[in-house]
Structures are given as C-alpha cells and as structure tokens.
Design a protein around this motif. Structure first.
Motif, PDB file in Angstrom:
ATOM      1  N   GLU A  37       0.940  -1.245   0.164  1.00 59.87           N
ATOM      2  CA  GLU A  37       0.079  -0.007   0.092  1.00 59.87           C
ATOM      3  C   GLU A  37       1.018   1.441  -0.114  1.00 59.87           C
ATOM      4  O   GLU A  37       1.749   1.299   0.535  1.00 59.87           O
ATOM      5  N   ALA A  38       0.233   2.332  -0.650  1.00 52.00           N
ATOM      6  CA  ALA A  38       1.157   3.717  -0.705  1.00 52.00           C
ATOM      7  C   ALA A  38      -0.042   4.537  -0.856  1.00 52.00           C
ATOM      8  O   ALA A  38      -1.046   4.451  -1.161  1.00 52.00           O
ATOM      9  N   LEU A  39       0.628   5.825  -0.406  1.00 52.14           N
ATOM     10  CA  LEU A  39      -0.173   6.976  -0.778  1.00 52.14           C
ATOM     11  C   LEU A  39       0.220   7.610  -2.269  1.00 52.14           C
ATOM     12  O   LEU A  39       1.209   7.753  -2.488  1.00 52.14           O
ATOM     13  N   ILE A  40      -0.821   7.600  -3.076  1.00 46.73           N
ATOM     14  CA  ILE A  40      -0.666   8.075  -4.429  1.00 46.73           C
ATOM     15  C   ILE A  40      -1.670   9.363  -4.581  1.00 46.73           C
ATOM     16  O   ILE A  40      -2.934   9.204  -4.602  1.00 46.73           O
ATOM     17  N   GLY A  41      -1.360  10.655  -4.497  1.00 47.31           N
ATOM     18  CA  GLY A  41      -2.104  11.814  -4.703  1.00 47.31           C
ATOM     19  C   GLY A  41      -3.064  11.800  -3.291  1.00 47.31           C
ATOM     20  O   GLY A  41      -4.190  12.288  -3.176  1.00 47.31           O
ATOM     21  N   ASN A  42      -2.269  11.565  -1.988  1.00 53.15           N
ATOM     22  CA  ASN A  42      -2.941  11.647  -0.792  1.00 53.15           C
ATOM     23  C   ASN A  42      -4.071  10.414  -0.656  1.00 53.15           C
ATOM     24  O   ASN A  42      -4.965  10.550   0.335  1.00 53.15           O
ATOM     25  N   ARG A  43      -3.980   9.413  -1.599  1.00 49.67           N
ATOM     26  CA  ARG A  43      -5.180   8.610  -1.487  1.00 49.67           C
ATOM     27  C   ARG A  43      -4.416   7.255  -1.060  1.00 49.67           C
ATOM     28  O   ARG A  43      -3.554   6.762  -1.926  1.00 49.67           O
ATOM     29  N   PRO A  44      -4.853   6.486  -0.179  1.00 52.10           N
ATOM     30  CA  PRO A  44      -4.583   5.290   0.313  1.00 52.10           C
ATOM     31  C   PRO A  44      -4.632   4.145  -1.116  1.00 52.10           C
ATOM     32  O   PRO A  44      -5.816   4.117  -1.352  1.00 52.10           O
ATOM     33  N   THR A  45      -3.734   3.674  -1.419  1.00 47.45           N
ATOM     34  CA  THR A  45      -3.764   2.662  -2.816  1.00 47.45           C
ATOM     35  C   THR A  45      -3.091   1.577  -2.536  1.00 47.45           C
ATOM     36  O   THR A  45      -1.986   1.243  -2.136  1.00 47.45           O
ATOM     37  N   ILE A  46      -4.016   0.433  -3.009  1.00 48.85           N
ATOM     38  CA  ILE A  46      -3.390  -0.940  -3.075  1.00 48.85           C
ATOM     39  C   ILE A  46      -2.444  -1.094  -4.111  1.00 48.85           C
ATOM     40  O   ILE A  46      -2.778  -0.960  -5.318  1.00 48.85           O
ATOM     41  N   LEU A  47      -1.200  -1.574  -3.965  1.00 56.20           N
ATOM     42  CA  LEU A  47      -0.313  -1.785  -5.036  1.00 56.20           C
ATOM     43  C   LEU A  47      -0.336  -3.220  -5.369  1.00 56.20           C
ATOM     44  O   LEU A  47      -0.305  -4.084  -4.878  1.00 56.20           O
ATOM     45  N   VAL A  48      -0.664  -3.326  -6.779  1.00 51.35           N
ATOM     46  CA  VAL A  48      -0.715  -4.474  -7.412  1.00 51.35           C
ATOM     47  C   VAL A  48       0.074  -4.653  -8.439  1.00 51.35           C
ATOM     48  O   VAL A  48      -0.376  -4.996  -9.877  1.00 51.35           O
ATOM     49  N   GLY A  49       1.108  -3.878  -8.335  1.00 56.58           N
ATOM     50  CA  GLY A  49       1.916  -3.947  -9.721  1.00 56.58           C
ATOM     51  C   GLY A  49       3.494  -3.549  -9.530  1.00 56.58           C
ATOM     52  O   GLY A  49       4.142  -2.717 -10.027  1.00 56.58           O
ATOM     53  N   THR A  50       3.856  -4.305  -8.325  1.00 54.42           N
ATOM     54  CA  THR A  50       5.335  -3.870  -7.838  1.00 54.42           C
ATOM     55  C   THR A  50       6.309  -5.066  -8.094  1.00 54.42           C
ATOM     56  O   THR A  50       7.611  -4.835  -7.804  1.00 54.42           O
ATOM     57  N   ASN A  51       5.892  -6.304  -8.251  1.00 51.22           N
ATOM     58  CA  ASN A  51       6.656  -7.380  -8.686  1.00 51.22           C
ATOM     59  C   ASN A  51       7.502  -7.770  -7.215  1.00 51.22           C
ATOM     60  O   ASN A  51       8.370  -8.647  -7.259  1.00 51.22           O
ATOM     61  N   ASN A  52       6.922  -7.259  -5.899  1.00 49.74           N
ATOM     62  CA  ASN A  52       7.361  -7.538  -4.908  1.00 49.74           C
ATOM     63  C   ASN A  52       6.933  -8.921  -4.403  1.00 49.74           C
ATOM     64  O   ASN A  52       6.125  -9.116  -3.198  1.00 49.74           O
ATOM     65  N   TYR A  53       7.316 -10.082  -5.090  1.00 46.39           N
ATOM     66  CA  TYR A  53       6.620 -11.286  -5.014  1.00 46.39           C
ATOM     67  C   TYR A  53       6.464 -11.882  -3.596  1.00 46.39           C
ATOM     68  O   TYR A  53       5.507 -12.419  -3.100  1.00 46.39           O
ATOM     69  N   LEU A  54       7.459 -11.733  -2.647  1.00 49.09           N
ATOM     70  CA  LEU A  54       7.807 -12.218  -1.305  1.00 49.09           C
ATOM     71  C   LEU A  54       7.288 -11.040  -0.276  1.00 49.09           C
ATOM     72  O   LEU A  54       7.262 -11.540   0.735  1.00 49.09           O
TER      73      LEU A  54
END
Length: 405
Positions: A37-54
């Motif tokens: 999860e990250a803040l993008i434009g001050n909106r909490p956003t679920i990250l489903v595009g990071t390749n952070n598999y583990l």
C-alpha cells in the motif's frame, strides 16, 4: 532532420495517452505505507504492480541488515569491483547464491538488466549464434545488440521451432547459445523447459535461463522453473534479479562452467559499472536467507495468486494462459486499457499499464503482480473494483454477476 525524429511515433503515442489521463508512466508514490500500500495523490492505494513477490521490501530483518551495512561501509562503493575492489559483503552474497543454486560460481551485477546484458553479450562471439525467444525481455534484445553473434529468433515457447532452427544451423561452425526465460513478465506464461532442454542436448547447444520472475516463486526450494521442471542440470547459466522476490535491486549469474571467473575481466557491463552499495547487498543477502528458511512465503504467494486469478476468471476477464504471480488482463485496445487503468487508480488500485509495442503480439494489458503480503481482503477488493469497472466499460457483461453469486 531532428535529433529525436526517429522517436516521433512513440512520442505521438505517449502524447495521445497523456491527453486522456495523467502520464501513466510517471505515477508518483508520495509515501510507502507497506509492501502492498502507498499514498498516491494523498489517497491510500493498494499496490498490485510492484513485482514484490515475497513482500520482503519492508521485512524487518532485511531493513536492519541494510542499516547495519550502511553504518559499517557507507553509502556506496564509488566504482566497479575491478577498479575499486570487492567489499566482503559482495563476495559473501555470491557465495550464498552459488550455494542456493548448487553451483560453483556466481557473479553479482548492479542490475538484473545488466546481468542479462553482460552475460549474453559476452558468451556468444562473432562466429556464434544466439537463439532467443521472440517474446524475450528488452534486456535480452539489448544484449544481442551489444554482442557480435548472429541472432536467430524462435517462436515464443515453441520447442519444435527451436529444434527446427538449430537443425538449420547444424553445419554452421560456432557455438549455439539458447536464451529463454522462466516466467515471462507480461503475460506470466512459463517456458516449456523440459522440451527445450531436450532440444538443447540433441544439438549440443548451450543454454542461458533468465529466472527473474520465477526465483523465489517456483520449485520446491524456490530456485525457479528449472527446479520445478527438474532440468537444472541442463541450464548452463542461470541469470536472476534481486528486484523481484528479494525486494531490492541488482542481478546475478550462477554457473558451473570451469572458466566462469574469466567473465569478470571480459564482461564490459560488469567491469565498467559501479558495484552495488553494501546496504543493498546486505538487504538482498538477508532476503535470500528469508526465502530459504520461510517456505510459507511461497505458499502464501500462491494462495494469493489463486484468489486474484480465479477472481478475475470468474468474472469473465481474458487472462494470461497460466496461473502465476503475474496476472494480466487482456483488453481489446490501448485506448480502453488507458481508461481502465485510470479508473482503477481513481478508486485506489495501482496496476501496470502495458501497451504496444512493449507487449506480446501488440496486446494491451492491465498487468498485476501478486505479493505474499497482500491480504485476502485487499485482493478481493481488487477483484470487485476491477469487475465493476469492467462492466462499466463493457469489457465483461452482467452475466458474470450470476456466476459470482
């Protein structure tokens, strides 16, 4: 003629995309809240595009290892290992990676891209042939451009076509080096390594396998697709990256070739690039240890993969051919993909937008990557929001509601 005139079509395509939405290739993550999860434009956003598999980017042991190395060794090496020497952590990581793969040798590169660039361009010389999958990653294509070998493309994941092309080269002098990937990064499909290994043995070729997206994901111990399919002995050189399952940056190559260490003084991308900062080396080393001692991370990843892939499939989306940590939704046009991507971001979900010519067969994709740290609630929200937008955009029909019920 202008200096950048040859990029005119790419520039126009990018301009057309930006006319519809904010630049999708310049998304700013204002603050990272967690691995998922990250803040993008001050909106909490679920990250489903990071390749952070583990999900190891925020692992406490990895972060602490980086802190300790930063204090002990400083911020960087300020030069290549050939010129400035190797710090102890670089050698230690190479030893641990070689042990993990059961190989005698390992080289660590500053990026995964450079690992492919360096190894492939150096192995095959002017009298040799490189046989590469048509859907190969850009780093493999760029390695072919940097090198001097004759390049032959074979049909994607087609062992019979590889066999045919090697037969045509049977009377040609020089080495034949086959290059393939484990999991392909756009659609998430896997190479038929058993069949390719048989072809490789039949023709006496060498084989380079890029396990960037399969290390930590496949195999009983997480070594990748070659371990999963039982053909590790046929892979003469295995290349990988730290920027996927190990949650850092960097790349490596392992091998049993007796002259492997010669690569350190003939491989230009290795020789002339500053080596990784010790803090990055330390976090990658600790991440490798976590991968080895916590198989439950891989189990959780595959549980999450099933949740996302099956959720999308249940609603009728056109997906990549195999279930895996890369889950790609195929869309009929780039314009539709751009609008869909923006709608997802507006509702707090970040995925990768993949457009021609970077995509296989010119397809437009919404590319998701699954993380072991995703919660079931996060993934179910991703499925529900994506399905809602899909119906709104006419990508899927209302019949999927009955199937979902």
């Amino acid at each position: 003629m202008g200096l950048f005139d040859r990029f005119a079509s790419t520039e126009q395509a990018h301009t057309d995309v930006k006319a519809r939405v904010d630049d999708p290739f310049g998304v700013r993550m204002d603050r990272m809240l967690s691995a998922t999860e990250a803040l993008i434009g001050n909106r909490p956003t679920i990250l489903v595009g990071t390749n952070n598999y583990l999900g190891l980017t925020f692992d406490p042991a990895c972060v602490e290892a980086a802190h300790q190395a930063l204090d002990a060794y400083g911020t960087g090496t300020t030069g290549s290992r050939i010129a400035n020497g190797s710090y102890a952590p670089h050698r230690d990581l190479e030893t641990e990676l070689a042990d993990f793969y059961g190989r005698r040798h390992c080289m660590v590169f500053t990026t995964g891209y450079q690992a492919n660039l360096g190894i492939i361009s150096t192995l095959a010389g002017p009298q040799d042939f490189l046989l590469i999958d048509a859907d190969s990653h850009a780093s493999i294509y760029d390695a072919c451009r940097l090198g001097t070998a004759t390049v032959v493309r074979f049909k994607h994941n087609d062992a019979e076509d590889l066999d045919k092309r090697l037969r045509r080269l049977a009377d040609e002098p020089g080495n034949k080096v086959v290059v393939t990937e484990g999991i392909y990064s756009m659609l998430g499909d896997q190479a038929p390594l058993k069949e390719m290994a048989e072809v490789k043995r039949k023709h006496g070729a060498w084989m380079v396998l890029d396990e960037a997206h399969s290390m930590g994901v496949l195999g009983p111990t997480g070594r990748g697709l070659a371990e999963e399919q039982g053909v590790e002995a046929d892979m003469d050189f295995i290349v990988g990256t730290f920027s996927k399952s190990l949650g850092a940056v960097g790349g490596f190559c392992v091998s049993d070739h007796p002259q492997f260490d010669l690569l350190r003084i003939v491989c230009r991308p290795y020789m002339f690039t500053a080596s990784l900062p010790p803090s990055v080396i330390a976090s990658a080393t600790e991440a490798l240890r976590q991968l080895r001692k916590r198989p439950e991370l891989r189990t959780q990843l595959w549980d999450n993969v099933a949740t996302l892939y099956n959720g999308f499939a249940r609603h009728g989306f056109a997906l990549g051919p195999q279930m895996g940590p890369v889950v790609a939704i195929k869309l009929p046009s780039p314009d539709l993909a751009v609008g869909f991507w923006r709608a997802l971001l507006d509702q707090g979900i970040y995925v990768n937008l993949a457009l021609p010519p970077a995509t296989p067969q010119g397809t437009a994709l919404l590319r998701c990557s699954v993380c072991a740290a995703h919660t079931r609630a996060q993934l179910e929200k991703v499925v529900a929001v994506t399905a809602s937008i899909g119906r709104e955009f006419g990508v899927i029909g209302t019949a999927d509601l009955r199937a979902a019920g």
